[in-house]
Design a protein around this motif. Structure first.
Motif, mmCIF file in Angstrom:
data_model
loop_
_atom_site.group_PDB
_atom_site.id
_atom_site.type_symbol
_atom_site.label_atom_id
_atom_site.label_comp_id
_atom_site.label_asym_id
_atom_site.label_seq_id
_atom_site.Cartn_x
_atom_site.Cartn_y
_atom_site.Cartn_z
ATOM 1 N N GLY A 92 44.320 18.325 13.026
ATOM 2 C CA GLY A 92 44.926 18.478 11.886
ATOM 3 C C GLY A 92 44.904 17.450 10.804
ATOM 4 O O GLY A 92 44.746 16.284 11.131
ATOM 5 N N SER A 93 45.278 17.605 9.554
ATOM 6 C CA SER A 93 45.009 16.796 8.549
ATOM 7 C C SER A 93 45.980 15.368 8.766
ATOM 8 O O SER A 93 45.256 14.251 8.539
ATOM 9 C CB SER A 93 45.249 17.261 7.178
ATOM 10 O OG SER A 93 44.621 18.546 7.126
ATOM 11 N N ASP A 94 47.171 15.545 8.929
ATOM 12 C CA ASP A 94 48.105 14.417 9.180
ATOM 13 C C ASP A 94 47.547 13.712 10.352
ATOM 14 O O ASP A 94 47.438 12.479 10.033
ATOM 15 C CB ASP A 94 49.402 14.794 9.303
ATOM 16 C CG ASP A 94 49.994 15.499 7.968
ATOM 17 O OD1 ASP A 94 49.530 15.131 6.994
ATOM 18 O OD2 ASP A 94 50.920 15.977 8.082
ATOM 19 N N ARG A 95 47.385 14.086 11.536
ATOM 20 C CA ARG A 95 46.903 13.185 12.611
ATOM 21 C C ARG A 95 45.558 12.746 12.341
ATOM 22 O O ARG A 95 45.309 11.679 12.715
ATOM 23 C CB ARG A 95 47.063 14.147 13.835
ATOM 24 C CG ARG A 95 48.436 14.568 14.338
ATOM 25 C CD ARG A 95 48.046 14.826 15.920
ATOM 26 N NE ARG A 95 49.457 15.224 16.429
ATOM 27 C CZ ARG A 95 49.989 16.479 16.572
ATOM 28 N NH1 ARG A 95 49.312 17.612 16.013
ATOM 29 N NH2 ARG A 95 51.113 16.818 17.028
ATOM 30 N N TYR A 96 44.732 13.175 11.883
ATOM 31 C CA TYR A 96 43.378 12.961 11.463
ATOM 32 C C TYR A 96 43.384 11.614 10.716
ATOM 33 O O TYR A 96 42.798 10.628 10.697
ATOM 34 C CB TYR A 96 42.536 14.134 10.792
ATOM 35 C CG TYR A 96 41.182 13.745 10.326
ATOM 36 C CD1 TYR A 96 40.190 13.976 11.337
ATOM 37 C CD2 TYR A 96 40.751 13.264 9.103
ATOM 38 C CE1 TYR A 96 38.700 13.282 11.212
ATOM 39 C CE2 TYR A 96 39.482 12.823 8.809
ATOM 40 C CZ TYR A 96 38.409 12.918 9.839
ATOM 41 O OH TYR A 96 37.304 12.566 9.307
ATOM 42 N N ARG A 97 44.105 11.864 9.575
ATOM 43 C CA ARG A 97 44.531 10.704 8.725
ATOM 44 C C ARG A 97 44.907 9.546 9.624
ATOM 45 O O ARG A 97 44.263 8.451 9.374
ATOM 46 C CB ARG A 97 45.326 11.108 7.649
ATOM 47 C CG ARG A 97 45.441 9.977 6.424
ATOM 48 C CD ARG A 97 46.582 10.380 5.552
ATOM 49 N NE ARG A 97 46.028 11.466 4.547
ATOM 50 C CZ ARG A 97 46.323 12.725 4.535
ATOM 51 N NH1 ARG A 97 47.386 13.042 5.437
ATOM 52 N NH2 ARG A 97 45.972 13.669 3.952
ATOM 53 N N ARG A 98 45.852 9.546 10.585
ATOM 54 C CA ARG A 98 46.390 8.758 11.211
ATOM 55 C C ARG A 98 45.362 8.042 12.224
ATOM 56 O O ARG A 98 45.473 6.764 12.414
ATOM 57 C CB ARG A 98 47.710 9.163 11.881
ATOM 58 C CG ARG A 98 48.646 7.930 12.342
ATOM 59 C CD ARG A 98 49.895 8.415 12.773
ATOM 60 N NE ARG A 98 50.134 9.414 14.030
ATOM 61 C CZ ARG A 98 49.990 10.655 13.702
ATOM 62 N NH1 ARG A 98 50.648 11.355 12.640
ATOM 63 N NH2 ARG A 98 50.174 11.551 14.796
ATOM 64 N N LEU A 99 44.723 9.111 13.231
ATOM 65 C CA LEU A 99 44.156 8.601 14.213
ATOM 66 C C LEU A 99 42.772 8.191 13.870
ATOM 67 O O LEU A 99 42.115 7.301 14.603
ATOM 68 C CB LEU A 99 44.195 9.764 15.258
ATOM 69 C CG LEU A 99 45.591 10.138 15.822
ATOM 70 C CD1 LEU A 99 45.460 10.971 16.819
ATOM 71 C CD2 LEU A 99 46.334 8.800 16.367
ATOM 72 N N GLU A 100 41.968 8.750 12.992
ATOM 73 C CA GLU A 100 40.688 8.500 12.650
ATOM 74 C C GLU A 100 40.700 7.500 11.430
ATOM 75 O O GLU A 100 39.455 6.892 11.072
ATOM 76 C CB GLU A 100 39.846 9.835 12.178
ATOM 77 C CG GLU A 100 39.961 10.843 13.360
ATOM 78 C CD GLU A 100 38.912 10.572 14.500
ATOM 79 O OE1 GLU A 100 38.139 9.742 13.914
ATOM 80 O OE2 GLU A 100 39.049 10.708 15.463
ATOM 81 N N SER A 101 41.747 7.103 10.806
ATOM 82 C CA SER A 101 41.747 6.237 9.788
ATOM 83 C C SER A 101 40.681 6.748 8.734
ATOM 84 O O SER A 101 39.890 6.010 7.999
ATOM 85 C CB SER A 101 41.385 4.866 10.215
ATOM 86 O OG SER A 101 42.322 4.413 11.059
ATOM 87 N N GLU A 102 40.764 8.048 8.432
ATOM 88 C CA GLU A 102 39.856 8.558 7.344
ATOM 89 C C GLU A 102 40.641 9.576 6.599
ATOM 90 O O GLU A 102 41.610 10.243 7.189
ATOM 91 C CB GLU A 102 38.660 9.394 8.060
ATOM 92 C CG GLU A 102 37.586 8.432 8.799
ATOM 93 C CD GLU A 102 36.736 7.764 7.783
ATOM 94 O OE1 GLU A 102 36.783 8.019 6.684
ATOM 95 O OE2 GLU A 102 35.950 6.850 8.422
#
Length: 287
Positions: free
Chosen positions: A128-138
């Protein structure tokens, strides 16, 4: 089986990933290339071996979709059979493409094969967009909720309590952060030194190193490894061959891609010590 410790896979054992990881494989290829494989086509890749990493399975599936444009008669059965014959995994998939297509077609396919984009789409769909931003730093370019929230827990509370009578470890192809999410959801508290994730272990299943090292850390002379793929069973049998001073038992569950009598037979052929309907049957086969 009399064992000193238990090692658990996560996907298909503790949580159901049919609507998360497996869905992400299918939909990532669809998003990038406009066509894809069927969900039931994933299992032949798993059976071929070397696809403990679902990103790499996604890349291999994308190669197949691209190859099928050049050679429509190429079937999943033929492609995955060639992969198995070459030892399994992504390099074997590339070999299969080289065997099936002429050089010009092969080069066109490889030029279109965008693994970075496939991985980015996969992670956004899965996390999901929020976790992706947090975990992938992208920064995501898709606005999605994340298939990870559709994973259901397979481990009953009663079984969880029973299994904690043994020292427990985890051997999984998940990245560490995603393993944390699943284990928290399941309710298992497994210390970091008793986990092997994608981040800890370059070789991946069915290489036995992680399971052998985990047996050391758990001070176990006999250990059972429970998984949902043939590579999980191969990991245990490879460990038994590499370290004859210990007993390694591979147990297959029928809550992943392998199901029914055909799944049981495939597990037995690979040397499974037992095949169980679900993780909740494990205490009944252990002393």
């Amino acid at each position: 089986m009399k064992v000193d410790a238990i090692a658990l896979d996560i996907d298909g054992v503790l949580v159901d990933v049919e609507h998360s990881y497996r869905r992400a494989i299918v939909e990532s290829v669809e998003h990038v290339y406009g066509e894809t494989i069927e969900k039931e086509d994933i299992q032949p890749f798993k059976d071929a071996g070397g696809f403990n990493n679902d990103w790499e399975l996604t890349y291999a599936a994308a190669l197949y979709v691209l190859a099928r444009r050049e050679k429509p008669q190429l079937s999943i059965e033929t492609y995955t059979g060639l992969i198995a014959a070459s030892g399994g995994g992504l390099e074997a998939a590339r070999t299969a493409i080289a065997d099936e297509l002429d050089p010009a077609d092969r080069e066109r396919i490889l030029d279109r094969w965008d693994r970075d984009r496939l991985r980015a789409v996969f992670q956004q769909l899965y996390l999901g967009s929020d976790r992706y931003r947090r975990l992938e730093s992208e920064e995501p370019d898709l606005d999605v909720e994340g298939f990870i929230d559709d994973e259901t827990v397979l481990l009953d509370a009663e079984t969880r309590e029973a299994l904690t009578e043994w020292p427990l470890g985890v051997v999984t192809g998940r990245p560490a952060a995603e393993a944390d999410i699943a284990l928290e959801r399941v309710g298992l508290d497994v210390p970091g030194e008793r986990r092997y994730t994608m981040d800890d272990w370059e070789e991946g299943k069915p290489h036995p190193r992680a399971l052998m090292n985990l047996a050391d850390r758990l001070d176990a002379d006999s250990i059972v490894f429970v998984g949902d793929t043939l590579d999980d069973i191969r990991t245990a049998t490879n460990a038994a061959e590499a370290d004859p001073t210990r007993d390694f038992f591979g147990v297959g569950v029928l809550t992943g891609g392998l199901t029914g009598e055909s799944g049981r037979e495939k597990y037995r052929t690979e040397g499974a010590a037992a095949v169980i309907d679900s993780i909740n049957d494990l205490p009944g086969v252990l002393e």
